[in-house]
Design a protein around this motif. Structure first.
Motif, PDB file in Angstrom:
ATOM      1  N   GLN A  79     -92.995 -11.116 -16.016  1.00 25.55           N
ATOM      2  CA  GLN A  79     -91.980 -10.851 -17.028  1.00 25.55           C
ATOM      3  C   GLN A  79     -92.475 -11.307 -18.400  1.00 25.55           C
ATOM      4  O   GLN A  79     -93.065 -12.381 -18.528  1.00 25.55           O
ATOM      5  CB  GLN A  79     -90.678 -11.573 -16.695  1.00 25.55           C
ATOM      6  CG  GLN A  79     -89.530 -11.155 -17.599  1.00 25.55           C
ATOM      7  CD  GLN A  79     -88.192 -11.628 -17.061  1.00 25.55           C
ATOM      8  OE1 GLN A  79     -87.933 -12.822 -17.007  1.00 25.55           O
ATOM      9  NE2 GLN A  79     -87.344 -10.690 -16.676  1.00 25.55           N
ATOM     10  N   ILE A  80     -92.222 -10.475 -19.404  1.00 20.10           N
ATOM     11  CA  ILE A  80     -92.503 -10.857 -20.785  1.00 20.10           C
ATOM     12  C   ILE A  80     -91.356 -11.763 -21.227  1.00 20.10           C
ATOM     13  O   ILE A  80     -90.203 -11.362 -21.226  1.00 20.10           O
ATOM     14  CB  ILE A  80     -92.627  -9.612 -21.690  1.00 20.10           C
ATOM     15  CG1 ILE A  80     -93.886  -8.822 -21.315  1.00 20.10           C
ATOM     16  CG2 ILE A  80     -92.647 -10.027 -23.167  1.00 20.10           C
ATOM     17  CD1 ILE A  80     -94.069  -7.527 -22.083  1.00 20.10           C
ATOM     18  N   HIS A  81     -91.693 -12.999 -21.578  1.00 22.80           N
ATOM     19  CA  HIS A  81     -90.692 -13.987 -21.985  1.00 22.80           C
ATOM     20  C   HIS A  81     -90.647 -14.192 -23.486  1.00 22.80           C
ATOM     21  O   HIS A  81     -89.859 -15.006 -23.964  1.00 22.80           O
ATOM     22  CB  HIS A  81     -90.965 -15.327 -21.315  1.00 22.80           C
ATOM     23  CG  HIS A  81     -90.536 -15.374 -19.881  1.00 22.80           C
ATOM     24  ND1 HIS A  81     -90.659 -16.497 -19.126  1.00 22.80           N
ATOM     25  CD2 HIS A  81     -89.991 -14.448 -19.068  1.00 22.80           C
ATOM     26  CE1 HIS A  81     -90.205 -16.273 -17.902  1.00 22.80           C
ATOM     27  NE2 HIS A  81     -89.808 -15.021 -17.844  1.00 22.80           N
ATOM     28  N   GLY A  82     -91.491 -13.522 -24.216  1.00 21.47           N
ATOM     29  CA  GLY A  82     -91.469 -13.664 -25.663  1.00 21.47           C
ATOM     30  C   GLY A  82     -92.572 -12.847 -26.300  1.00 21.47           C
ATOM     31  O   GLY A  82     -93.642 -12.682 -25.720  1.00 21.47           O
ATOM     32  N   LEU A  83     -92.272 -12.327 -27.474  1.00 23.46           N
ATOM     33  CA  LEU A  83     -93.239 -11.558 -28.264  1.00 23.46           C
ATOM     34  C   LEU A  83     -92.928 -11.848 -29.726  1.00 23.46           C
ATOM     35  O   LEU A  83     -91.773 -11.741 -30.137  1.00 23.46           O
ATOM     36  CB  LEU A  83     -93.106 -10.059 -27.984  1.00 23.46           C
ATOM     37  CG  LEU A  83     -93.971  -9.117 -28.813  1.00 23.46           C
ATOM     38  CD1 LEU A  83     -95.443  -9.233 -28.407  1.00 23.46           C
ATOM     39  CD2 LEU A  83     -93.510  -7.684 -28.645  1.00 23.46           C
ATOM     40  N   ALA A  84     -93.936 -12.226 -30.483  1.00 21.12           N
ATOM     41  CA  ALA A  84     -93.738 -12.496 -31.903  1.00 21.12           C
ATOM     42  C   ALA A  84     -94.951 -12.018 -32.681  1.00 21.12           C
ATOM     43  O   ALA A  84     -96.090 -12.150 -32.219  1.00 21.12           O
ATOM     44  CB  ALA A  84     -93.524 -13.988 -32.150  1.00 21.12           C
ATOM     45  N   VAL A  85     -94.684 -11.453 -33.856  1.00 23.42           N
ATOM     46  CA  VAL A  85     -95.743 -10.987 -34.755  1.00 23.42           C
ATOM     47  C   VAL A  85     -95.407 -11.489 -36.157  1.00 23.42           C
ATOM     48  O   VAL A  85     -94.272 -11.344 -36.623  1.00 23.42           O
ATOM     49  CB  VAL A  85     -95.848  -9.439 -34.745  1.00 23.42           C
ATOM     50  CG1 VAL A  85     -96.880  -8.969 -35.763  1.00 23.42           C
ATOM     51  CG2 VAL A  85     -96.190  -8.923 -33.349  1.00 23.42           C
ATOM     52  N   ALA A  86     -96.390 -12.077 -36.807  1.00 22.64           N
ATOM     53  CA  ALA A  86     -96.204 -12.579 -38.168  1.00 22.64           C
ATOM     54  C   ALA A  86     -95.809 -11.439 -39.097  1.00 22.64           C
ATOM     55  O   ALA A  86     -96.270 -10.307 -38.938  1.00 22.64           O
ATOM     56  CB  ALA A  86     -97.498 -13.232 -38.661  1.00 22.64           C
ATOM     57  N   GLY A  87     -94.940 -11.742 -40.053  1.00 21.45           N
ATOM     58  CA  GLY A  87     -94.447 -10.731 -40.983  1.00 21.45           C
ATOM     59  C   GLY A  87     -95.556  -9.949 -41.659  1.00 21.45           C
ATOM     60  O   GLY A  87     -95.487  -8.724 -41.777  1.00 21.45           O
ATOM     61  N   GLU A  88     -96.606 -10.638 -42.096  1.00 24.36           N
ATOM     62  CA  GLU A  88     -97.689  -9.954 -42.807  1.00 24.36           C
ATOM     63  C   GLU A  88     -98.535  -9.059 -41.908  1.00 24.36           C
ATOM     64  O   GLU A  88     -99.298  -8.225 -42.393  1.00 24.36           O
ATOM     65  CB  GLU A  88     -98.592 -10.964 -43.536  1.00 24.36           C
ATOM     66  CG  GLU A  88     -99.435 -11.840 -42.627  1.00 24.36           C
ATOM     67  CD  GLU A  88     -98.760 -13.113 -42.142  1.00 24.36           C
ATOM     68  OE1 GLU A  88     -99.462 -13.958 -41.569  1.00 24.36           O
ATOM     69  OE2 GLU A  88     -97.532 -13.260 -42.335  1.00 24.36           O
ATOM     70  N   ALA A  89     -98.385  -9.193 -40.582  1.00 26.52           N
ATOM     71  CA  ALA A  89     -99.165  -8.378 -39.643  1.00 26.52           C
ATOM     72  C   ALA A  89     -98.349  -7.234 -39.045  1.00 26.52           C
ATOM     73  O   ALA A  89     -98.890  -6.411 -38.305  1.00 26.52           O
ATOM     74  CB  ALA A  89     -99.715  -9.263 -38.530  1.00 26.52           C
TER      75      ALA A  89
END
Length: 164
Positions: A79-89
């Motif tokens: 299971q994917i428990h989290g995904l985050a991408v920096a604003g500038e990316a």
């Protein structure tokens, strides 16, 4: 596209903590914002459970993998428990690359399915997951109350037995 997707290392802790704080939003988080001194890695979510994206030598995103439950009867599901991408990316294919890497890793490790939960109002994330073969498998209406608004919890998944 990111320069690299790799398994997280213990020395990524501070960069991931900063990224987690910077990207926290009620659009995708059901928990309070992380405290500045809260550890990023946890007992059941260590470096090996994270893939990180690098761009220009910096960590700009991560995906956290776990299990839906601790039951042996569904140990075949990741299971994917989290995904985050920096604003500038954002808008540079980092999120898509992380989702694909998570799917590829789960498949390579012999899992049969991969699932995730996404808030109903998070349309950009839902579009990304759908474009990568995830389908809605259930909805828990008004499961969370965030900033005074009731929000659906959308359960999505896909088989790892066939490729898209």
């Amino acid at each position: 596209m990111p320069d690299a997707i790799r398994t997280a290392r213990p020395e990524d802790e501070e960069a991931l903590r900063r990224l987690d704080r910077a990207t926290w939003s009620p659009l995708h988080a059901v928990t309070p914002p992380p405290a500045p001194d809260a550890p990023f890695f946890r007992e059941h979510a260590g470096p090996a459970d994270h893939l990180v994206a690098e761009l220009d030598g910096r960590v700009v995103g991560y995906v956290r993998l776990g299990f839906p439950t601790s039951l042996a009867s569904n140990a075949h599901v990741r299971q994917i428990h989290g995904l985050a991408v920096a604003g500038e990316a954002r808008g540079r294919g980092v999120g898509r690359a992380l989702v694909r890497a998570a799917v590829d890793r789960a498949r390579a490790q012999g899992f049969r399915r991969i699932t995730l939960r996404v808030l109903g109002h998070n349309a950009p994330a839902r579009r990304l997951y759908e474009s990568e073969g995830f389908v809605v498998e259930g909805v828990q209406p008004e499961e969370f109350c965030l900033d005074g608004t009731y929000v659906d919890d959308v359960l999505m998944g896909r088989s790892l037995l066939q490729r898209l």
